[in-house]
Design an enzyme around this catalytic site. Structure first.
Site, PDB file in Angstrom:
ATOM      1  N   LYS A 183      -9.216  -0.193  -5.897  1.00  0.00           N
ATOM      2  CA  LYS A 183      -9.272   0.488  -4.603  1.00  0.00           C
ATOM      3  C   LYS A 183     -10.626   1.154  -4.386  1.00  0.00           C
ATOM      4  O   LYS A 183     -11.100   1.890  -5.250  1.00  0.00           O
ATOM      5  CB  LYS A 183      -8.165   1.549  -4.538  1.00  0.00           C
ATOM      6  CG  LYS A 183      -8.111   2.343  -3.242  1.00  0.00           C
ATOM      7  CD  LYS A 183      -7.744   1.474  -2.049  1.00  0.00           C
ATOM      8  CE  LYS A 183      -7.932   2.206  -0.729  1.00  0.00           C
ATOM      9  NZ  LYS A 183      -6.760   2.920  -0.277  1.00  0.00           N
ATOM     10  N   ASP A 223       1.433   2.676   3.509  1.00  0.00           N
ATOM     11  CA  ASP A 223       0.601   3.869   3.328  1.00  0.00           C
ATOM     12  C   ASP A 223       1.458   5.133   3.393  1.00  0.00           C
ATOM     13  O   ASP A 223       0.990   6.187   3.826  1.00  0.00           O
ATOM     14  CB  ASP A 223      -0.541   3.923   4.357  1.00  0.00           C
ATOM     15  CG  ASP A 223      -1.622   4.927   3.955  1.00  0.00           C
ATOM     16  OD1 ASP A 223      -1.682   5.303   2.767  1.00  0.00           O
ATOM     17  OD2 ASP A 223      -2.389   5.347   4.837  1.00  0.00           O
ATOM     18  N   HIS A 236     -10.520   1.262   1.819  1.00  0.00           N
ATOM     19  CA  HIS A 236     -10.308   2.274   2.862  1.00  0.00           C
ATOM     20  C   HIS A 236     -11.535   2.176   3.764  1.00  0.00           C
ATOM     21  O   HIS A 236     -12.604   2.668   3.425  1.00  0.00           O
ATOM     22  CB  HIS A 236     -10.154   3.683   2.269  1.00  0.00           C
ATOM     23  CG  HIS A 236      -9.854   4.709   3.324  1.00  0.00           C
ATOM     24  ND1 HIS A 236      -8.639   5.338   3.437  1.00  0.00           N
ATOM     25  CD2 HIS A 236     -10.608   5.168   4.352  1.00  0.00           C
ATOM     26  CE1 HIS A 236      -8.661   6.150   4.486  1.00  0.00           C
ATOM     27  NE2 HIS A 236      -9.849   6.070   5.055  1.00  0.00           N
ATOM     28  N   LEU A 239      -4.874   9.338   7.873  1.00  0.00           N
ATOM     29  CA  LEU A 239      -6.160   8.644   7.957  1.00  0.00           C
ATOM     30  C   LEU A 239      -5.969   7.187   7.572  1.00  0.00           C
ATOM     31  O   LEU A 239      -5.212   6.913   6.636  1.00  0.00           O
ATOM     32  CB  LEU A 239      -7.179   9.315   7.025  1.00  0.00           C
ATOM     33  CG  LEU A 239      -7.691  10.670   7.540  1.00  0.00           C
ATOM     34  CD1 LEU A 239      -8.488  11.391   6.469  1.00  0.00           C
ATOM     35  CD2 LEU A 239      -8.532  10.478   8.808  1.00  0.00           C
ATOM     36  N   HIS A 251       0.875  -1.206   0.000  1.00  0.00           N
ATOM     37  CA  HIS A 251       0.000   0.000   0.000  1.00  0.00           C
ATOM     38  C   HIS A 251       0.892   1.231   0.000  1.00  0.00           C
ATOM     39  O   HIS A 251       1.483   1.592   1.017  1.00  0.00           O
ATOM     40  CB  HIS A 251      -0.911   0.013   1.236  1.00  0.00           C
ATOM     41  CG  HIS A 251      -1.866   1.173   1.246  1.00  0.00           C
ATOM     42  ND1 HIS A 251      -3.221   1.017   1.395  1.00  0.00           N
ATOM     43  CD2 HIS A 251      -1.673   2.506   1.122  1.00  0.00           C
ATOM     44  CE1 HIS A 251      -3.821   2.200   1.358  1.00  0.00           C
ATOM     45  NE2 HIS A 251      -2.893   3.125   1.200  1.00  0.00           N
ATOM     46  N   HIS A 253      -4.601  -0.553   5.837  1.00  0.00           N
ATOM     47  CA  HIS A 253      -4.133   0.229   6.988  1.00  0.00           C
ATOM     48  C   HIS A 253      -5.063   0.139   8.205  1.00  0.00           C
ATOM     49  O   HIS A 253      -5.612   1.130   8.658  1.00  0.00           O
ATOM     50  CB  HIS A 253      -3.865   1.687   6.619  1.00  0.00           C
ATOM     51  CG  HIS A 253      -4.888   2.354   5.729  1.00  0.00           C
ATOM     52  ND1 HIS A 253      -6.236   2.339   5.992  1.00  0.00           N
ATOM     53  CD2 HIS A 253      -4.738   3.053   4.575  1.00  0.00           C
ATOM     54  CE1 HIS A 253      -6.858   3.004   5.051  1.00  0.00           C
ATOM     55  NE2 HIS A 253      -5.987   3.446   4.182  1.00  0.00           N
ATOM     56  N   ALA A 301      -3.963  14.926   5.368  1.00  0.00           N
ATOM     57  CA  ALA A 301      -3.694  13.642   6.022  1.00  0.00           C
ATOM     58  C   ALA A 301      -2.653  12.873   5.226  1.00  0.00           C
ATOM     59  O   ALA A 301      -2.769  12.752   4.010  1.00  0.00           O
ATOM     60  CB  ALA A 301      -4.981  12.832   6.107  1.00  0.00           C
ATOM     61  N   HIS A 350       1.597   5.375  -1.736  1.00  0.00           N
ATOM     62  CA  HIS A 350       1.275   6.557  -2.557  1.00  0.00           C
ATOM     63  C   HIS A 350       2.585   7.160  -3.044  1.00  0.00           C
ATOM     64  O   HIS A 350       3.463   7.471  -2.223  1.00  0.00           O
ATOM     65  CB  HIS A 350       0.539   7.610  -1.728  1.00  0.00           C
ATOM     66  CG  HIS A 350      -0.734   7.116  -1.121  1.00  0.00           C
ATOM     67  ND1 HIS A 350      -1.964   7.278  -1.717  1.00  0.00           N
ATOM     68  CD2 HIS A 350      -0.972   6.436   0.037  1.00  0.00           C
ATOM     69  CE1 HIS A 350      -2.904   6.741  -0.944  1.00  0.00           C
ATOM     70  NE2 HIS A 350      -2.334   6.214   0.118  1.00  0.00           N
ATOM     71  N   HIS A 395       3.123  14.564   1.409  1.00  0.00           N
ATOM     72  CA  HIS A 395       2.509  15.868   1.119  1.00  0.00           C
ATOM     73  C   HIS A 395       3.586  16.920   1.328  1.00  0.00           C
ATOM     74  O   HIS A 395       4.446  16.769   2.202  1.00  0.00           O
ATOM     75  CB  HIS A 395       1.356  16.161   2.086  1.00  0.00           C
ATOM     76  CG  HIS A 395       0.150  15.309   1.873  1.00  0.00           C
ATOM     77  ND1 HIS A 395      -0.801  15.584   0.917  1.00  0.00           N
ATOM     78  CD2 HIS A 395      -0.258  14.176   2.482  1.00  0.00           C
ATOM     79  CE1 HIS A 395      -1.760  14.658   0.959  1.00  0.00           C
ATOM     80  NE2 HIS A 395      -1.450  13.781   1.894  1.00  0.00           N
TER      81      HIS A 395
HETATM   82  C1  NCD Z   1      -3.506   9.191   1.941  1.00  0.00           C
HETATM   83  C2  NCD Z   1      -3.020  10.214   0.912  1.00  0.00           C
HETATM   84  O1  NCD Z   1      -2.491  11.254   1.313  1.00  0.00           O
HETATM   85  O2  NCD Z   1      -3.164   9.964  -0.288  1.00  0.00           O
HETATM   86  N1  NCD Z   1      -3.504   9.798   3.233  1.00  0.00           N
HETATM   87  C3  NCD Z   1      -3.444   9.156   4.431  1.00  0.00           C
HETATM   88  O3  NCD Z   1      -3.555   9.830   5.460  1.00  0.00           O
HETATM   89  N2  NCD Z   1      -3.269   7.872   4.504  1.00  0.00           N
HETATM   90  C4  NCD Z   1      -4.827   8.670   1.554  1.00  0.00           C
HETATM   91  C5  NCD Z   1      -5.226   7.431   2.306  1.00  0.00           C
HETATM   92  O4  NCD Z   1      -4.662   6.359   2.119  1.00  0.00           O
HETATM   93  O5  NCD Z   1      -6.139   7.522   3.135  1.00  0.00           O
HETATM   94 ZN    ZN Z   2      -3.269   5.146   1.555  1.00  0.00          ZN
END
Ligand code: NCD
Ligand code: ZN
Length: 344
Positions: free
Chosen positions: A100, A248, A137, A220, A14, A175, A264, A16, A252
């Protein structure tokens, strides 16, 4: 206790990585530690088709450092409009490994998510038939539900009814953050699994408020009480193949986190396997790390495990205060502090 551990090369189930210039900042961190990663599709606009997922995989590959073997495993973003034909295309694609499901509005870039699961039933039926996993999620979005209860309420009001309707659907509850999620997983069949992040294994919700508000610990699903962290640690280190690694890691820009309405997401890719080693060592369960990090995930996804290895040494190092993030910068997990394990 051993000061060095060699593992089958792990995978991140998982992750991003965003898009554009940011890829070149974050993909190398993951590619140095993991053989593969399940790539989240919550771009703006989201990755909803196989064609888009394949193009995105191409952009990710360009950001992998020369000489490093790393394979992005792509996912589609489920919307109210995802058609069964797109699922057939996903099953036929060697790149796409899952779909997803974000409840609309649940988290970062989820406005295009599912507004009413009933609208996706035809699509889920095709996924169930083909064994294509649905990655969930698991939080309700009802503002009347306390933010700390949204996962537990989701399990009772959305997930259990969903699995009654689609009893063979392969599901990863992503998560997980609560004792209730662990108990739910333990009571289900083998085709229902869960990922666990390093931050939910290492931090409880006090970390959001240590000496002041800590936006870099906001993610989150939000961090929970210590009793939940203990339940997650027990599940992750139990050896049960239902539980596997998914960071996860969600980068940012610093300014988007240090804001009156901060985003988040916690960035952990720079030290991901090292942080899991810390958590497993704390639990006296380093011998179980390889199953969690390198074996259970491939088995669930029907893929071979990696053949290479990595070695970690118990040796503290200091995480930089900031890391580059495209044209901007980000604040990684443990910024300015030490991590107890180092990649050799
Ligand atoms: C994730 C994101 O920033 O894309 N943020 C997070 O807090 N985990 C989105 C997600 O997986 O919820
Ligand atoms: Zn995520």
């Amino acid at each position: 206790m051993s000061d060095e551990i060699t593992l089958t090369l792990p995978d991140d189930w998982h992750l991003h990585v965003r898009d554009g210039a940011a890829l070149f900042s974050v993909v190398p961190d993951t590619a140095r530690r993991f053989g593969r990663a399940i790539i989240m599709p919550n771009l703006r606009p989201p990755v909803t088709t196989v064609a888009e997922a394949e193009a995105y995989a191409g952009r990710i590959r360009e950001a992998v450092p020369a000489g490093v073997a790393f394979e992005p495993l792509m996912t589609l973003y489920l919307t109210d409009k995802t058609r069964p034909e797109e699922i057939e295309r996903a099953v036929a694609s060697p790149r796409v490994h899952a779909v997803k499901y974000y409840p609309a509005g649940a988290t970062t870039n989820s406005d295009a998510g599912v507004t009413d699961l009933a609208r996706t039933f035809d699509t889920l039926a095709v996924m169930e038939d083909h064994g294509l996993p649905l990655l969930i999620h698991g939080e309700v979005t009802d503002p009347a539900v306390d933010v700390f209860d949204r996962e537990a309420v989701f399990i009772d009001t959305v997930l259990i009814p969903l699995l009654q309707r689609f009893p063979r659907l392969r599901v990863v509850l992503e998560h997980i953050t609560t004792r209730q999620a662990v108990e739910f997983l333990l009571a289900t069949e083998d085709h229902i699994a869960a990922t666990i992040t390093p931050h939910h294994l290492l931090l409880n919700r006090n970390a959001l408020f240590t000496g002041g508000i800590r936006p870099h610990h906001y993610c989150l699903p939000v961090l929970k009480r210590e009793a939940h962290r203990q339940a997650l640690l027990e599940a992750a280190t139990s050896g049960n193949p239902k539980f596997f690694l998914g960071t996860d890691s969600a980068p940012h820009a610093r300014a988007a986190k240090e804001s009156a309405c901060g985003c988040a997401g916690i960035y952990s890719a720079h030290a991901a396997i090292e942080l899991y080693a810390e958590a497993f060592a704390e639990a006296g369960a380093l011998a179980r790390l390889e199953g969690f990090a390198s074996r259970h995930g491939p088995a669930f996804y029907g893929l071979p495990h990696n053949t290479e290895t990595i070695t970690l040494r118990r040796e503290p190092w200091t995480v930089p205060e900031r890391l580059p993030f495209g044209e901007e910068e980000l604040v990684p997990l443990r910024a300015g502090e030490t991590v107890g394990w180092r990649l050799v």
